[in-house]
Write an enzyme that holds these catalytic residues in place. Sequence first.
Site, PDB file in Angstrom:
ATOM      1  N   LYS A 278       0.837  -1.211   0.000  1.00 55.74           N
ATOM      2  CA  LYS A 278       0.000   0.000   0.000  1.00 55.74           C
ATOM      3  C   LYS A 278       0.867   1.254   0.000  1.00 55.74           C
ATOM      4  O   LYS A 278       2.053   1.193   0.338  1.00 55.74           O
ATOM      5  CB  LYS A 278      -0.876   0.016   1.270  1.00 55.74           C
ATOM      6  CG  LYS A 278      -2.004  -0.977   1.260  1.00 55.74           C
ATOM      7  CD  LYS A 278      -2.875  -0.817   2.507  1.00 55.74           C
ATOM      8  CE  LYS A 278      -3.981  -1.852   2.533  1.00 55.74           C
ATOM      9  NZ  LYS A 278      -4.997  -1.669   1.493  1.00 55.74           N
ATOM     10  N   ARG A 352     -10.532 -11.438   1.475  1.00 50.94           N
ATOM     11  CA  ARG A 352     -11.383 -12.484   0.878  1.00 50.94           C
ATOM     12  C   ARG A 352     -10.701 -13.842   0.900  1.00 50.94           C
ATOM     13  O   ARG A 352     -11.364 -14.864   0.893  1.00 50.94           O
ATOM     14  CB  ARG A 352     -11.797 -12.062  -0.538  1.00 50.94           C
ATOM     15  CG  ARG A 352     -10.654 -11.832  -1.478  1.00 50.94           C
ATOM     16  CD  ARG A 352     -11.043 -11.008  -2.693  1.00 50.94           C
ATOM     17  NE  ARG A 352     -11.069  -9.569  -2.412  1.00 50.94           N
ATOM     18  CZ  ARG A 352     -11.432  -8.640  -3.291  1.00 50.94           C
ATOM     19  NH1 ARG A 352     -11.804  -8.983  -4.506  1.00 50.94           N
ATOM     20  NH2 ARG A 352     -11.422  -7.367  -2.959  1.00 50.94           N
TER      21      ARG A 352
HETATM   22  N1  BES Z   1      -8.332  -3.710   4.158  1.00 48.00           N
HETATM   23  C1  BES Z   1      -8.400  -3.286   2.815  1.00 48.00           C
HETATM   24  C2  BES Z   1      -9.660  -2.475   2.494  1.00 48.00           C
HETATM   25  C3  BES Z   1      -9.708  -1.066   3.022  1.00 48.00           C
HETATM   26  C4  BES Z   1      -9.096  -0.030   2.336  1.00 48.00           C
HETATM   27  C5  BES Z   1     -10.438  -0.778   4.143  1.00 48.00           C
HETATM   28  C6  BES Z   1      -9.189   1.252   2.812  1.00 48.00           C
HETATM   29  C7  BES Z   1     -10.541   0.514   4.605  1.00 48.00           C
HETATM   30  C8  BES Z   1      -9.912   1.535   3.946  1.00 48.00           C
HETATM   31  C9  BES Z   1      -8.399  -4.504   1.888  1.00 48.00           C
HETATM   32  O1  BES Z   1      -7.647  -5.573   2.301  1.00 48.00           O
HETATM   33  C10 BES Z   1      -7.815  -4.039   0.589  1.00 48.00           C
HETATM   34  O2  BES Z   1      -6.674  -3.701   0.583  1.00 48.00           O
HETATM   35  N2  BES Z   1      -8.627  -4.030  -0.460  1.00 48.00           N
HETATM   36  C11 BES Z   1      -8.201  -3.577  -1.722  1.00 48.00           C
HETATM   37  C12 BES Z   1      -8.808  -4.482  -2.768  1.00 48.00           C
HETATM   38  C13 BES Z   1      -8.277  -4.245  -4.148  1.00 48.00           C
HETATM   39  C14 BES Z   1      -6.845  -4.673  -4.220  1.00 48.00           C
HETATM   40  C15 BES Z   1      -9.113  -5.022  -5.113  1.00 48.00           C
HETATM   41  C16 BES Z   1      -8.668  -2.135  -1.904  1.00 48.00           C
HETATM   42  O3  BES Z   1      -9.769  -1.808  -1.491  1.00 48.00           O
HETATM   43  O4  BES Z   1      -7.893  -1.345  -2.430  1.00 48.00           O
HETATM   44 MN    MN Z   2      -5.629  -5.404   1.702  1.00 50.80          MN
END
Ligand code: BES
Ligand code: MN
Length: 495
Positions: A278, A352
């Site tokens: 991230k 997931r």
């Molecule tokens: N934990 C995150 C989702 C999230 C992001 C929650 C920002 C709260 C605030 C999850 O594991 C994630 O990283 N999801 C990705 C999915 C994408 C790679 C398809 C996302 O939302 O960017």
């Molecule tokens: Mn994630």
Amino acid sequence: MDFSLETASLDTLSCDCLILGVYQDQQLSASAKTLNESTQELLKKIMARGDISGKNGEAVLINAVPSSTIARILLVGLGENQPLTAKNFRKALLAAITCLKKTAISTLACTMADCVVSDVDSAWKTRQIIEVFSDTVYQFTTCKSNKETDFNITHLIITSAENELTLSKKGLHQGKAIAEGINLTKHLADLPGNICTPSFLAEQALALGKTYAKLDVSILEETDMEKLGMGAFLSVSRGSRQPAKLITLNYQGGEKNSKPIVLIGKGLTFDAGGISLKHASGMDEMKYDMCGGASVLGTLLAAAQMQLPLNIIGLIPSSENMPDGDANKPGDILVSMAGKTIEVLNTDAEGRLLLCDTLTYAERFNPDVVIDLATLTGACLVALGRVPSGLLGNNDELCDSLIAASITSNDSLWRLPLWDEYQEQLKSNFADLANVGGKDAGTITAACFLSHFAENFHWAHLDIAGTAWRTGNNKGATGRPVPLLSQYLINRAYG
Ligand code: BES
Ligand code: MN
Ligand code: ZN
């Protein structure tokens, strides 16, 4: 803070502060009238000065009450003199308690259960007073040297009419249990990732199991999960030095053979994204990626405290998602417990991967319904902001009962479609499923992915990415969706 009910007349009450509601155009609530009479029209005089108009959300603290055992009075505006909406009732409660910040008030009495609020009873009003006050005074001090907090309230007295006492008692009982569940959820979520690890969460769950006789807690270790073939879940924790845990909480409050309600909470104690790392900005907030798991713990605490006559299973798959030499790589193909193969196109879509194996695992409990809660997608924030949680599911009746509970509990939900057309986006050239579905409709494709592992039961998915915590200056966990789930369980038990 502890809570009690009082039916005695207001002029015999002794406390540091008494909260009274007033309406627009200088009209007094029933309790305010009583007090106005016993204080030689004090309230009328104060209102005539024009410092409070009675608009909803106003609050004025009167710091001296002549010849009374009540040290202070807090006047709270309710709005027009007609039944309040549930939202305006909560707004007035929030204004009241916020006004008492940084005061020395220790014993507080609230008369606001005397307000007429549309479509609710005294149990609901009592419960909301407890929930709103307890939520507002919560402060995370565990990691601060100075443990002083903004509020000094130790005791809250809620006044009740004699003929409403049975309902008020019910509200007190439920309100205390739910507020305690919310506090646990917020506390665990606010703890940093270096303290709140999967092992720490497991210990907290075991401790909860020791507190309540009807709650049994057990932990699956990585070796157990290997035997079960949880290849998707374990692939995420392989990139972390913290061992993964699958926490099971088994609350047996119902008949021996009544089917359980299964709650599954995503418990990522830190989500760095893995190899699909991230961005640095705001990454600290990914300690909150365990809010689903923390909400399962909070909800089970509330259910056990309320002694609900239900069987409830809580499942918390817990892990970190870190970049590491042994971490998942984009393109890797995993074999899930269900046997379906998954191509990892983005290692940041890890939630997931934990949830799919946990959904498969849930089958062995022969569930009545399965509800999962997860901070699953940033896309949910884009779609719905921080107001409702996203709701998706394969059963209309379950989704409708969750929406009904969300309205009663003021913990809102909005349903998104889980249509077959979206499944196209999860096609992989190399495996049964891809773990991401591209940039469009991210919340829906995440739920579509999960739906492949929820074919054998009624299932709902709550995406709480926008609702589980606040960002910015007020950063902190909200405890949602504990109020909603507690209400759903109450409705299931007694509805
Ligand atoms: N934990 C995150 C989702 C999230 C992001 C929650 C920002 C709260 C605030 C999850 O594991 C994630 O990283 N999801 C990705 C999915 C994408 C790679 C398809 C996302 O939302 O960017
Ligand atoms: Mn994630
Ligand atoms: Zn995550």
